[in-house]
Structures are given as structure tokens and as C-alpha cells.
Scaffold this motif. Structure first.
Motif: not given
Length: 247
Positions: A185-192
Motif C-alpha cells: 500500500e502506497k499510503e500505508a504509513f500515512k494511514s498508520l
């Protein structure tokens, strides 16, 4: 409890991992811990006088500084160990690299900030990664930076003996790109990052309010009712003349 709804980690695992990290913050400090690295009473005297703080305030600031240093390590634990829950292929070895994926043959060193390592440390880490490539040409190594200058996944350039070195299989990767590698997922860290405040609220609501318990002042006053004298006697009691120290 909130529903966090991250695709790459269950609500239960995320809550548990954040709770483990928060509990490491619950810091009991006594005089032995306070003086573990040998307190400098002369510096504390300067700090107190120059910054116009009482000695008690100065000692409290030193306690907070020590706690903050420990807590930085606890945040390293959070970043490193969360990947065990995201993908079962990742493990945290007891020594060597910070993270390993044996199936994918990926070896990771994780640093909090892009400027954490000095030149000697960078060279040592790079040579350790070079050795992994010599052991097995299919191995892949990464330096993962939590706080990087920019989002990136590039060959890591290092100067060894004055010569610039880089290899496609030794990468310098920002944490967002590493999450993308692990989760797809490209935005996984942002989501976390978006759900983390809610997870922390949920965790803290299950814990007792008091997170810090200090007996430093009580123990210092047992040495002497004068806090400053206690600090000097604690550090210099075996030095010449301090058996009759007066301040």
C-alpha cells in the motif's frame, strides 16, 4: 475502542503493540537509575544559576531528559517490532540486523533520523551489508530511516576510503516507502499515523493515570537536607576533602 480499519494490521494487534510501547513509558526512577551514568553536579549548578531555575526544577528537568532519552529507544521499539504483526515473514533478531525477512532475503537496519549515524558508523553498517551480499548474491539490504529528508528508495551512497560506493541491492529507504514494500500500500504509513492518536487514546484509557513515579528527591534528602550538597556528595564523596564538604 475505536475501529482503526487498517488493511495491513488488525485492530487487536495494533492496540496490543501500542499498549506494549506505552507501558515502556511508565517509568519508575530512583536515585540509582538517576545516577546510572554519573550525574554531573557542576553542570547542574551552572544550569540552575544560568537559567534561573531552582535546584529542584533543574533536577526535575534532568529526570525528564533521562526519560526522554529512554523513550526515544522505546519509539525505536515501536517502529521495529510492528512489522511482526504486519507480515509474519518479518522477525526481529536478538543480534545483527534490526529486521530480517528470510524468505525474501531482506536485511534491514533502522534509524530514527537521517543524520543519526556519523561517518564511521555509516561505513561500518555499509560494510556489514556488503558482507551479506558476498554471502549470498540474492540478499538485499536496506537502511530504513523513520525521519528522512524526503520520500525515497535509492541506492545508498557511502564513501569508503575516500571512494564513493553504491550498490543497487543496498538501499536507503524512507519509512513510507518501506511500509509500501511490506504492505503493498502506497499510503500505508500515512494511514498508520492518522489512526495512531486514536489508538493511544484507547490504550491510555485502560491504564492508570500515573505514568511516572520518582523517589529521587526523597533519597537525595537522606544524604543531606541540602539538595545541592547531596548531589556533590553523591558524585564526589570519595574525592579529597569532600568528607567535610560545606555549601
Amino acid at each position: 475502542m475505536h475501529k482503526y480499519e487498517l488493511k495491513f494490521i488488525s485492530d487487536k494487534d495494533l492496540f496490543f503493540h501500542v499498549k506494549e510501547t506505552v507501558e515502556k513509558y511508565r517509568f519508575n526512577i530512583d536515585l540509582k537509575k538517576f545516577n546510572k551514568n554519573l550525574i554531573d553536579p557542576i553542570k547542574l549548578t551552572f544550569d540552575s544559576k544560568i537559567y534561573g531555575k531552582s535546584l529542584k526544577e533543574t533536577i526535575e528537568l534532568e529526570i525528564i531528559r533521562q526519560m526522554d532519552k529512554s523513550n526515544t529507544n522505546h519509539i525505536g521499539y515501536f517502529h521495529q517490532n510492528i512489522f511482526q504483526y504486519i507480515d509474519g515473514e518479518w522477525e526481529v533478531p536478538k543480534q545483527g540486523f534490526d529486521l530480517i525477512n528470510k524468505r525474501e532475503k531482506i536485511y534491514v537496519e533502522m534509524k530514527n533520523k537521517h543524520n543519526t549515524m556519523n561517518s564511521a558508523s555509516s561505513q561500518k553498517t555499509y560494510m556489514k551489508m556488503q558482507a551479506m551480499l558476498l554471502d549470498d548474491a540474492e540478499n538485499r539490504c536496506m537502511l530504513v530511516e523513520i525521519i528522512s529528508k524526503k520520500s525515497q528508495n535509492i541506492p545508498w551512497k557511502v564513501s569508503l576510503d575516500g571512494i564513493s560506493r553504491k550498490h543497487d541491492f543496498i538501499r536507503r529507504v524512507s519509512i513510507d516507502k518501506f511500509y509500501e514494500i511490506v504492505t503493498g500500500e502506497k499510503e500505508a504509513f500515512k494511514s498508520l499515523c492518522e489512526v495512531l492518536p486514536f489508538v493511544l487514546d484507547d490504550v491510555i484509557s485502560t491504564l492508570e493515570q500515573e505514568t511516572v513515579h520518582s523517589t529521587v528527591f526523597e533519597e537525595l534528602q537522606k544524604i543531606s537536607p541540602n539538595l545541592l550538597k547531596s548531589l556533590y556528595l553523591m558524585s564526589f564523596s570519595k574525592y579529597e576533602g569532600f568528607n567535610t564538604f560545606n555549601i
